[in-house]
Design an enzyme around this catalytic site. Structure first.
Site, PDB file in Angstrom:
ATOM      1  N   GLU A   1      29.857   7.682   8.724  1.00 55.04           N
ATOM      2  CA  GLU A   1      30.238   7.675  10.129  1.00 55.04           C
ATOM      3  C   GLU A   1      28.985   7.531  10.994  1.00 55.04           C
ATOM      4  O   GLU A   1      27.883   7.874  10.568  1.00 55.04           O
ATOM      5  CB  GLU A   1      30.970   8.977  10.482  1.00 55.04           C
ATOM      6  CG  GLU A   1      32.274   9.159   9.718  1.00 55.04           C
ATOM      7  CD  GLU A   1      32.868  10.553   9.866  1.00 55.04           C
ATOM      8  OE1 GLU A   1      34.071  10.702   9.607  1.00 55.04           O
ATOM      9  OE2 GLU A   1      32.120  11.488  10.227  1.00 55.04           O
TER      10      GLU A   1
ATOM     11  N   GLU B   1      36.143  13.963  -4.188  1.00 51.87           N
ATOM     12  CA  GLU B   1      35.533  13.665  -2.903  1.00 51.87           C
ATOM     13  C   GLU B   1      34.721  14.869  -2.422  1.00 51.87           C
ATOM     14  O   GLU B   1      35.283  15.926  -2.130  1.00 51.87           O
ATOM     15  CB  GLU B   1      36.609  13.330  -1.866  1.00 51.87           C
ATOM     16  CG  GLU B   1      36.043  13.028  -0.479  1.00 51.87           C
ATOM     17  CD  GLU B   1      37.122  12.917   0.590  1.00 51.87           C
ATOM     18  OE1 GLU B   1      37.193  11.873   1.249  1.00 51.87           O
ATOM     19  OE2 GLU B   1      37.898  13.891   0.749  1.00 51.87           O
TER      20      GLU B   1
ATOM     21  N   HIS C   1      31.449  11.222   3.470  1.00 46.91           N
ATOM     22  CA  HIS C   1      32.176  11.694   2.298  1.00 46.91           C
ATOM     23  C   HIS C   1      31.874  10.779   1.111  1.00 46.91           C
ATOM     24  O   HIS C   1      31.841   9.554   1.252  1.00 46.91           O
ATOM     25  CB  HIS C   1      33.677  11.708   2.560  1.00 46.91           C
ATOM     26  CG  HIS C   1      34.068  12.607   3.689  1.00 46.91           C
ATOM     27  ND1 HIS C   1      35.313  12.563   4.291  1.00 46.91           N
ATOM     28  CD2 HIS C   1      33.388  13.579   4.343  1.00 46.91           C
ATOM     29  CE1 HIS C   1      35.381  13.461   5.251  1.00 46.91           C
ATOM     30  NE2 HIS C   1      34.214  14.086   5.310  1.00 46.91           N
TER      31      HIS C   1
ATOM     32  N   GLU D   1      36.544   7.125  15.173  1.00 43.02           N
ATOM     33  CA  GLU D   1      36.636   8.454  14.586  1.00 43.02           C
ATOM     34  C   GLU D   1      37.086   9.475  15.627  1.00 43.02           C
ATOM     35  O   GLU D   1      37.431   9.134  16.749  1.00 43.02           O
ATOM     36  CB  GLU D   1      35.297   8.854  13.949  1.00 43.02           C
ATOM     37  CG  GLU D   1      35.280   8.715  12.426  1.00 43.02           C
ATOM     38  CD  GLU D   1      36.280   9.637  11.747  1.00 43.02           C
ATOM     39  OE1 GLU D   1      36.684  10.658  12.341  1.00 43.02           O
ATOM     40  OE2 GLU D   1      36.683   9.326  10.610  1.00 43.02           O
TER      41      GLU D   1
ATOM     42  N   ASP E   1       0.838  -1.190   0.000  1.00 46.08           N
ATOM     43  CA  ASP E   1       0.000   0.000   0.000  1.00 46.08           C
ATOM     44  C   ASP E   1       0.879   1.248   0.000  1.00 46.08           C
ATOM     45  O   ASP E   1       1.413   1.652   1.021  1.00 46.08           O
ATOM     46  CB  ASP E   1      -0.916  -0.016   1.234  1.00 46.08           C
ATOM     47  CG  ASP E   1      -1.789   1.219   1.335  1.00 46.08           C
ATOM     48  OD1 ASP E   1      -1.786   2.033   0.386  1.00 46.08           O
ATOM     49  OD2 ASP E   1      -2.475   1.375   2.364  1.00 46.08           O
TER      50      ASP E   1
ATOM     51  N   GLU F   1      33.829   4.760  12.134  1.00 49.60           N
ATOM     52  CA  GLU F   1      33.729   4.744  10.673  1.00 49.60           C
ATOM     53  C   GLU F   1      34.155   3.377  10.167  1.00 49.60           C
ATOM     54  O   GLU F   1      35.141   2.803  10.634  1.00 49.60           O
ATOM     55  CB  GLU F   1      34.608   5.829  10.049  1.00 49.60           C
ATOM     56  CG  GLU F   1      34.547   5.853   8.520  1.00 49.60           C
ATOM     57  CD  GLU F   1      35.380   6.966   7.912  1.00 49.60           C
ATOM     58  OE1 GLU F   1      36.043   6.709   6.883  1.00 49.60           O
ATOM     59  OE2 GLU F   1      35.373   8.084   8.459  1.00 49.60           O
TER      60      GLU F   1
ATOM     61  N   GLU G   1      31.870   6.989   2.747  1.00 46.80           N
ATOM     62  CA  GLU G   1      32.542   6.876   4.043  1.00 46.80           C
ATOM     63  C   GLU G   1      31.564   7.278   5.159  1.00 46.80           C
ATOM     64  O   GLU G   1      31.691   8.351   5.755  1.00 46.80           O
ATOM     65  CB  GLU G   1      33.791   7.763   4.078  1.00 46.80           C
ATOM     66  CG  GLU G   1      34.832   7.419   3.015  1.00 46.80           C
ATOM     67  CD  GLU G   1      36.005   8.394   3.005  1.00 46.80           C
ATOM     68  OE1 GLU G   1      36.107   9.207   3.959  1.00 46.80           O
ATOM     69  OE2 GLU G   1      36.796   8.355   2.057  1.00 46.80           O
TER      70      GLU G   1
ATOM     71  N   ARG H   1      42.102  19.650   3.175  1.00 53.26           N
ATOM     72  CA  ARG H   1      40.843  19.054   3.617  1.00 53.26           C
ATOM     73  C   ARG H   1      39.828  20.083   4.122  1.00 53.26           C
ATOM     74  O   ARG H   1      38.777  19.690   4.606  1.00 53.26           O
ATOM     75  CB  ARG H   1      41.111  18.010   4.717  1.00 53.26           C
ATOM     76  CG  ARG H   1      41.830  16.774   4.200  1.00 53.26           C
ATOM     77  CD  ARG H   1      42.190  15.813   5.318  1.00 53.26           C
ATOM     78  NE  ARG H   1      42.912  14.656   4.806  1.00 53.26           N
ATOM     79  CZ  ARG H   1      42.375  13.492   4.492  1.00 53.26           C
ATOM     80  NH1 ARG H   1      41.077  13.312   4.648  1.00 53.26           N
ATOM     81  NH2 ARG H   1      43.102  12.490   4.040  1.00 53.26           N
TER      82      ARG H   1
ATOM     83  N   ARG I   1      32.738  16.451   0.542  1.00 52.67           N
ATOM     84  CA  ARG I   1      32.887  16.234   1.978  1.00 52.67           C
ATOM     85  C   ARG I   1      31.701  16.749   2.806  1.00 52.67           C
ATOM     86  O   ARG I   1      31.685  16.589   4.025  1.00 52.67           O
ATOM     87  CB  ARG I   1      34.177  16.900   2.455  1.00 52.67           C
ATOM     88  CG  ARG I   1      35.415  16.329   1.774  1.00 52.67           C
ATOM     89  CD  ARG I   1      36.675  17.111   2.118  1.00 52.67           C
ATOM     90  NE  ARG I   1      36.955  17.158   3.544  1.00 52.67           N
ATOM     91  CZ  ARG I   1      37.525  16.168   4.231  1.00 52.67           C
ATOM     92  NH1 ARG I   1      37.863  15.035   3.604  1.00 52.67           N
ATOM     93  NH2 ARG I   1      37.747  16.286   5.524  1.00 52.67           N
TER      94      ARG I   1
END
Length: 448
Positions: free
Chosen positions: A135, A337, A246, A190, A54, A197, A133, A320, A339
């Site tokens: 977490e 990547e 990520h 982490e 449904d 992670e 990735e 980063r 982030r």
């Protein structure tokens, strides 16, 4: 490996499968299921795409007068869960959703990702790969079995032996995932206390998104077994890092080549023109697709300076601090990547939007801005402005407003999903905005 109906019937007998979960995801990204007995009669119905549910009972799907929906299982997602009991094993299949007229349902997030992949193939690429990735936090349960915000370890980034149950819980999660066919590449504590992670190998984007959904189910199931509660909430505790997911992305052609890699790159980064255009598309639409990557009120408590999550729209190589970086691996491992994504995002919607944003960059030759290799977190507002660096939306409200202004992102979702997503998020924001929090009581009650 292609799994056939005969393979499934054989495993049902060999592994004593007594129940079968037909799984699918709603617009919010929550994994739903219809569980049926694994009898010959019910298997016949499932394997001939005649299992129904449904749809009016699922938020954002259909109205009650058009509720009959059919589940079409993807046989390659066949999984026997390793936690069966005395009454036999439980297996699962991830399904696409079809209407009573036999058409793919426009509100099915997985089907919507398939639509984006068909566009990718028309542009000339064979596959879009994703390495996620995700977490998560592990919290203790109270005496009633309800989750608390009390962590059960004091470990930090890559610590060897967090105390109590965390180490054993994470190890069993890895063992279960491996038994289910995941290729786990890394498992570690982490940065934040109670945060973990587990990274598994990249795959074509549809399988990778399926893996994310099954991964969440496994993590929560094994955590409960150890007396813990696993949450993928973006920022469950104030003052520590939140949880991200990520997304490492790459495009491949029909010869099996990674089209993001080019040894002759005049800019010296060994990225192809295709990669720079894809990056240009990701950068152009970044502000407007944030509501999909970070879809909850709580998501924006993570996207603040000081906790490693990206806050600014920029890209770089090894740096980063920007939104997008290019990890050092080259050749087949060349990738971009993103982030900002957090694990509350619906992976099917997030990756459909990212793919379409990148394809827009390729098709319209959108130039990526210059990379920013300095630490953006310590730049002044004037320095960021001079470098052309824009902030991400600071609230869900602002992110949803931006989403409604981007035709590429709206088209990536399709009208049904876009309309229902925006409506749900407006309701969520209105509820949050009207709520009186403890912070307000603490700061204003005695002052005024």
């Amino acid at each position: 490996m292609t799994i056939t109906a005969a393979d499934i019937r054989r495993e049902v007998k060999e592994k004593n499968v007594t129940f079968l979960r037909l799984m699918f995801s709603d617009i919010a990204g929550t994994l739903k299921n219809v569980e049926i007995p694994a009898t010959d009669e019910q298997l016949d119905k499932v394997l001939s795409n005649k299992a129904m549910f449904d749809g009016s009972s699922i938020e954002g799907f259909v109205r009650i007068n058009e509720s009959d929906m059919f589940l079409h299982p993807d046989l390659d997602t066949w999984t026997v869960f390793p936690w069966g009991g005395e009454n036999g094993a439980v297996a699962g299949l991830i399904c696409d959703i079809y209407t009573a007229e036999g058409e793919p349902f426009a509100g099915d997030p997985r089907g919507n990702l398939k639509r984006a992949l068909r566009h990718m193939e028309k542009v000339g690429f064979k596959s879009f790969n994703l390495g996620p990735e995700p977490e998560f936090f592990l919290f203790k349960l109270d005496e009633k079995g309800e989750p608390t915000l009390e962590v059960n370890d004091r470990g930090g980034y890559f610590d060897l032996a967090p105390t109590d149950l965390a180490d054993n819980t994470r190890r069993e999660i890895v063992n279960v995932l491996t038994e289910m066919g995941f290729e786990v590449e890394a498992s570690h504590h982490e940065v934040a206390i109670g945060q973990h992670e587990i990274d598994f190998k990249y795959a074509d984007v549809l399988k990778a998104c399926d893996n994310i959904q099954i991964f969440k189910l496994v993590v929560k199931t094994i955590a409960r077994k150890h007396g813990l509660y696993a949450t993928f909430m973006a920022k469950p505790k104030f003052g520590i890092n939140g949880s991200g997911m990520h997304c490492n992305m790459s495009l491949f052609d029909y010869e099996g080549n990674n089209v993001f890699f080019d040894t002759e790159d005049p800019k010296g980064m060994q990225l192809s023109e295709t990669a720079y255009y894809f990056l240009g598309g990701l950068m152009k639409h970044a502000y407007n697709y944030t509501a999909i990557m970070n879809p909850t009120v709580n998501s924006y408590k993570r996207l603040v300076p000081g906790y490693e999550a990206p806050v600014y729209i920029a890209w770089a190589g090894r740096n980063r601090s920007p939104l997008i970086r290019v990890p050092a691996s080259r050749g087949m491992g060349t990738r971009l990547e993103l982030r900002s994504v957090d694990p509350t995002a619906n992976p099917y919607l997030a990756l459909a939007v990212l793919l379409e944003a990148g394809l827009d960059g390729i098709e319209n030759k959108i130039e990526a801005p210059a990379p920013v290799e300095s630490n953006i977190y310590i730049m002044t507002q004037e320095e960021r402005k001079e470098a052309g660096i824009r902030d991400l939306p600071s609230t869900l409200h602002n992110a949803v407003k931006a989403l409604q202004e981007d035709e590429v992102v709206k088209a990536a979702l399709g009208n049904h999903i876009f309309t229902n997503f925006v409506e749900a998020k407006k309701i969520e924001w209105s509820s949050y905005a009207a709520f009186v929090s403890q912070w307000e009581i603490d700061n204003y009650l005695d002052l005024y």
